[in-house]
Design a protein around this motif. Structure first.
Motif, PDB file in Angstrom:
ATOM      1  N   VAL A  26      27.891  38.308  37.821  1.00  0.00           N
ATOM      2  CA  VAL A  26      29.139  38.723  38.235  1.00  0.00           C
ATOM      3  C   VAL A  26      30.104  37.697  37.873  1.00  0.00           C
ATOM      4  N   ASP A  27      31.185  38.029  37.381  1.00  0.00           N
ATOM      5  CA  ASP A  27      32.264  37.263  36.770  1.00  0.00           C
ATOM      6  C   ASP A  27      33.100  37.032  38.197  1.00  0.00           C
ATOM      7  N   TRP A  28      32.827  36.054  38.881  1.00  0.00           N
ATOM      8  CA  TRP A  28      33.719  36.187  40.070  1.00  0.00           C
ATOM      9  C   TRP A  28      35.203  35.858  40.124  1.00  0.00           C
ATOM     10  N   ALA A  41      36.556  39.144  39.291  1.00  0.00           N
ATOM     11  CA  ALA A  41      36.480  39.730  40.786  1.00  0.00           C
ATOM     12  C   ALA A  41      37.819  39.416  41.462  1.00  0.00           C
ATOM     13  N   SER A  82      28.518  40.924  33.345  1.00  0.00           N
ATOM     14  CA  SER A  82      29.132  39.971  34.300  1.00  0.00           C
ATOM     15  C   SER A  82      30.671  40.430  34.521  1.00  0.00           C
ATOM     16  N   ARG A  83      31.312  40.944  33.462  1.00  0.00           N
ATOM     17  CA  ARG A  83      32.580  41.229  33.658  1.00  0.00           C
ATOM     18  C   ARG A  83      32.764  42.540  34.202  1.00  0.00           C
ATOM     19  N   GLY A  87      32.119  42.067  37.765  1.00  0.00           N
ATOM     20  CA  GLY A  87      33.399  41.323  38.148  1.00  0.00           C
ATOM     21  C   GLY A  87      34.243  42.415  38.645  1.00  0.00           C
TER      22      GLY A  87
END
Length: 356
Positions: A5-7, A10, A104-105, A108
């Motif tokens: 996850v791209d925090w 997010a 991940s994006r 996110g």
């Protein structure tokens, strides 16, 4: 471990998609923040007097936040939950640089989209994931927006909200084992994610079918939790559901018990707020259901009825024995049967303490 996850994305997504709050001047905003802090302290005294529960551990002061800050605080908490979950599902294997970058994006953006929706609805929260013993958050723009829509007296509505949220803080600070128990159950849910024996693609396919069913059935009880569960997770989720229903119902019971004594317009506020909870266009209702928000709404009513039933039978002191240990918490089957909980914890009817 790979980042799934791209925090940062997010948080940016949540900030970009969050609706703007109500129009207020700088002076008005300052007054609201000061008012909420003062009313939080007032509510703490009322909750302690009504419940007999007092904090056993020190806690930070309330944080009055905007929607972006609320999302950021919850992203910090989600890191603690999501990271071990995806690690266990993946076996700590990297999916490859390109897959990781894209995936991940994507997640996110998805996480940020969910938080953006919720950031416009949450009035307050006791956030327990990020740090011990937790942090009380009040979302000022949402409180102001709702009180205006309801035409409620600002002081009365703000104190009413504070009573609910301070009760949650009390549950975790007056019962020192509560946070560790809650986090251990969340970890058990994560641990059970890899024990179902069902291939991930099959679970995803079942998830799509479940989502479709939810859209077709407006009265269904499907949520995101129903989609991700393995059979082992369902047992853990039963315990978590029982716990959250108790905590939400207890907060509702306290605010209804204290309210008439200190909030002149509480009956009007409760009636207007209940209508607001039930309202919404079909799309919003579907979103609420899929995110599990409707489950939380039912927890308010079911939990309040359970708490009322127990207090009616054994008094407030007798009810407070529910917090003696994890073994005295209600089982899911007992939430609709207060007598069953009373019999298990307090013994035969002849030994019940006097109600009061």
């Amino acid at each position: 471990m790979a980042q799934f996850v791209d925090w940062d994305l997010a948080a940016a997504t949540a900030g970009a998609l969050s609706k703007s709050g109500p129009r207020v001047s700088y002076a008005e905003a300052t007054d609201v923040v000061g008012d909420l802090r003062r009313l939080t302290d007032e509510a703490a005294g009322h909750v302690a007097d009504y419940t007999g529960l007092r904090a056993q551990v020190s806690h930070p002061p309330v944080r009055v936040v905007d929607r972006r800050d609320w999302a950021a605080a919850n992203i910090a908490g989600l890191r603690e939950v999501i990271t071990p979950l995806v690690s266990r599902l993946s076996g700590d294997k990297s999916p490859g640089a390109l897959t990781e970058a894209i995936g991940s994006r994507l997640t996110g953006v998805q996480a940020g989209t969910v938080l953006a929706y919720l950031s416009g609805r949450v009035l307050g929260q006791y956030e327990v994931f990020s740090a011990e013993p937790g942090q009380l958050l009040l979302v000022a723009p949402n409180i102001v927006e709702v009180e205006r829509k309801l035409g409620a007296d600002p002081r009365d509505f703000r104190l009413w909200v504070c009573l609910h949220e301070v009760t949650h803080r009390t549950q975790f600070t007056a019962v020192p084992w509560m946070r560790a128990y809650f986090l251990s159950e969340v970890q058990a849910f994560v641990d059970a994610s890899s024990s179902g024996g069902e291939h991930l693609t099959e679970r995803l396919r079942r998830g799509v079918a479940t989502l479709s069913e939810a859209v077709r059935d407006p009265e269904g009880r499907t949520s995101v939790l129903d989609i991700v569960q393995t059979p082992a997770q369902r047992a853990v989720l039963d315990r978590l559901t029982a716990l959250m229903t108790l905590l939400e119902g207890h907060a509702e019971f306290v605010m209804d018990g204290v309210g008439p004594q200190v909030i002149p317009s509480v009956e009007r506020i409760r009636a207007s707020f209940n209508r607001r909870r039930e309202a919404g266009n079909p799309l919003e209702k579907a979103i609420r259901r899929l995110l599990g928000v409707d489950v939380k709404m039912r927890q308010y009513a079911e939990g309040r009825k359970f708490v009322h039933g127990v207090v009616e039978r054994v008094g407030m002191d007798g009810f407070n024995s529910i917090f003696n240990s994890p073994l005295t918490l209600p089982r899911l089957s007992e939430l609709g049967d207060p007598d069953a909980w009373v019999a298990r914890v307090h013994g035969p009817a002849g030994t019940f303490p006097a109600a009061g």
